[in-house]
Design a protein around this motif. Structure first.
Motif, short mmCIF file in Angstrom:
data_model
loop_
_atom_site.label_atom_id
_atom_site.label_comp_id
_atom_site.label_asym_id
_atom_site.label_seq_id
_atom_site.Cartn_x
_atom_site.Cartn_y
_atom_site.Cartn_z
N TYR A 147 0.85 -1.18 0.00
CA TYR A 147 0.00 0.00 0.00
C TYR A 147 0.89 1.24 0.00
O TYR A 147 2.02 1.23 0.49
CB TYR A 147 -0.89 0.06 1.25
N GLU A 204 -4.43 10.90 4.42
CA GLU A 204 -5.28 9.97 3.69
C GLU A 204 -5.06 8.55 4.17
O GLU A 204 -4.08 8.25 4.85
CB GLU A 204 -4.99 10.06 2.19
N GLY A 205 -5.99 7.67 3.81
CA GLY A 205 -5.81 6.27 4.13
C GLY A 205 -4.91 5.59 3.12
O GLY A 205 -4.67 6.11 2.02
N LEU A 222 3.62 0.72 2.78
CA LEU A 222 3.30 -0.29 3.78
C LEU A 222 3.14 -1.65 3.11
O LEU A 222 2.47 -1.76 2.08
CB LEU A 222 1.99 0.06 4.48
N PHE A 264 0.31 -5.58 9.29
CA PHE A 264 1.04 -4.56 8.55
C PHE A 264 2.44 -4.37 9.11
O PHE A 264 2.66 -4.47 10.32
CB PHE A 264 0.29 -3.21 8.63
N GLY A 265 3.37 -4.07 8.20
CA GLY A 265 4.69 -3.63 8.62
C GLY A 265 4.62 -2.20 9.12
O GLY A 265 3.59 -1.54 9.01
N ASP A 266 5.73 -1.71 9.67
CA ASP A 266 5.77 -0.36 10.22
C ASP A 266 5.96 0.71 9.16
O ASP A 266 5.95 1.90 9.48
CB ASP A 266 6.86 -0.24 11.28
N TYR A 302 -12.74 -3.47 9.19
CA TYR A 302 -11.56 -3.49 10.05
C TYR A 302 -11.36 -2.11 10.67
O TYR A 302 -11.58 -1.08 10.03
CB TYR A 302 -10.30 -3.81 9.24
N TYR A 362 -8.17 0.03 12.55
CA TYR A 362 -6.74 0.07 12.85
C TYR A 362 -6.42 1.38 13.55
O TYR A 362 -7.14 2.37 13.43
CB TYR A 362 -5.91 0.02 11.55
N GLN A 403 -3.08 4.09 13.96
CA GLN A 403 -1.79 4.43 13.36
C GLN A 403 -1.20 5.64 14.06
O GLN A 403 -1.82 6.70 14.11
CB GLN A 403 -1.97 4.73 11.86
N GLN A 422 3.87 5.73 11.24
CA GLN A 422 4.09 4.33 11.58
C GLN A 422 3.12 3.42 10.83
O GLN A 422 2.25 3.88 10.08
CB GLN A 422 3.90 4.12 13.09
N GLY A 423 3.29 2.12 11.05
CA GLY A 423 2.39 1.15 10.44
C GLY A 423 1.06 1.10 11.14
O GLY A 423 0.76 1.89 12.04
N LEU A 424 0.23 0.17 10.72
CA LEU A 424 -1.12 0.06 11.24
C LEU A 424 -1.19 -1.01 12.32
O LEU A 424 -0.73 -2.14 12.13
CB LEU A 424 -2.09 -0.30 10.11
N TYR A 450 -11.99 -6.70 13.95
CA TYR A 450 -12.39 -7.15 12.61
C TYR A 450 -13.79 -7.74 12.69
O TYR A 450 -14.08 -8.61 13.53
CB TYR A 450 -11.38 -8.19 12.12
N SER A 464 -9.22 -9.29 19.11
CA SER A 464 -7.92 -9.60 19.70
C SER A 464 -6.95 -8.42 19.71
O SER A 464 -5.98 -8.43 20.47
CB SER A 464 -7.29 -10.78 18.95
N LEU A 522 -8.07 4.36 11.66
CA LEU A 522 -8.44 4.07 10.27
C LEU A 522 -9.43 2.92 10.22
O LEU A 522 -9.29 1.93 10.94
CB LEU A 522 -7.20 3.70 9.45
N GLN A 524 -8.31 -4.33 0.88
CA GLN A 524 -8.98 -3.48 1.86
C GLN A 524 -9.02 -2.05 1.33
O GLN A 524 -8.02 -1.53 0.83
CB GLN A 524 -8.23 -3.53 3.19
N PHE A 563 -9.60 1.77 2.40
CA PHE A 563 -9.50 2.54 3.63
C PHE A 563 -10.21 3.88 3.52
O PHE A 563 -10.25 4.51 2.45
CB PHE A 563 -8.02 2.82 3.96
N GLY A 564 -10.74 4.32 4.67
CA GLY A 564 -11.17 5.70 4.79
C GLY A 564 -9.96 6.57 5.07
O GLY A 564 -8.84 6.08 5.18
N ASP A 565 -10.20 7.87 5.18
CA ASP A 565 -9.10 8.80 5.43
C ASP A 565 -8.78 8.94 6.92
O ASP A 565 -7.86 9.68 7.28
CB ASP A 565 -9.41 10.17 4.83
N ARG A 610 -8.40 11.69 13.07
CA ARG A 610 -7.23 12.07 13.87
C ARG A 610 -7.71 12.46 15.25
O ARG A 610 -8.40 13.46 15.42
CB ARG A 610 -6.49 13.22 13.21
#
Lengths: 109, 116
Positions: free
Chosen positions: A35, A41-42, A88, A99-101, B33, B35, B37, B41-43, B48, B58, B91, B105, B107-109, B112
């Motif tokens: 991704y 944005e997402g 990502l 997901f990775g970081d 889903y 998430y 963030q 960084q990652g998600l 879910y 979980s 997210l 997947q 995603f929305g925006d 924050r």
């Protein structure tokens, strides 16, 4: 827990250079996604790779899935400022994704 | 709308308050889903939902976090007694039923969330 490690975490290059981002795990995934996310944005899906050893190309981007389906790479040829963003990787198994970081890429004009 | 819609886009609240974050998935997507963030960084997976199955909770970090999905469509993520460490972008994503494989997947925006 399925973990994904991305490297490098940050990458700053000049326009026209090539780069490779890596995504590694000790776990096997049924598929792996890349991704790209821009600020505010997402994430947006770039590609899904499913078969071990699979290579997919999307214009200047080349994605590869490792033979054992544990790792993947993203190679960008002749990077452009528009490639700037957070990249990502995500591994999928049993309907879930981890997901990775991320790798923050900055391409300077 | 054509995509995943999240509201509000920004939320600033005081520590200790409760917050509700909303997600409208793409019509026809049975999987949803949530998430979290942190900046750059990652998600971090939170929860879910898939069809009428029991949700996979979980990833929820504490019992202050809960989520529901009414009528298989709209979902609400609730954080009670917010703490400063809850500050992040939340997210939401939806997809067709993943089955044994994977569905992309969407995603929305994000929302924050800032806890003062």
């Amino acid at each position: 827990t399925q973990l994904l490690e991305q490297s490098p975490q940050f990458l700053s290059i000049q326009e026209g250079e090539n780069l490779t981002v890596y995504c590694n795990s000790s776990s096997v995934f049924s598929s792996l996604q890349w991704y790209r996310q821009e600020p505010g944005e997402g994430p947006v899906l770039l590609v899904t790779v499913v078969t071990g050893g699979e290579v997919k190309k999307l214009k200047r981007l080349t994605f590869q899935f490792g033979d054992a389906r544990k790792d993947s790479s993203l190679h960008i040829t002749a990077a452009q400022p528009g490639d700037t963003g957070l990249y990502l990787c995500a591994g999928a198994w049993a309907g879930k994704s981890t997901f990775g970081d991320g790798t923050t890429l900055t391409v300077k004009p | 709308g054509a995509g995943v819609s999240q509201s509000p886009s920004n939320k600033v609240t005081e520590k200790g308050k409760d917050v509700e974050l909303r997600c409208d998935p793409i019509s026809g997507h049975t999987a949803l889903y949530w998430y979290r963030q942190s900046l750059g960084q990652g998600l971090e997976f939170l929860i879910y939902f898939q069809g009428n199955s029991a949700p996979d909770k979980s990833g929820l970090p504490s019992d202050r976090f809960s989520a529901e999905r009414t009528g298989g469509s709209v979902s609400t993520l609730t954080i009670q007694r917010t703490q400063q460490e809850d500050s992040a972008v939340y997210l939401c994503a939806s997809s067709l039923a993943p089955g044994t494989g994977h569905q992309p997947q969407h995603f929305g925006d994000g929302t924050r969330l800032s806890i003062l």
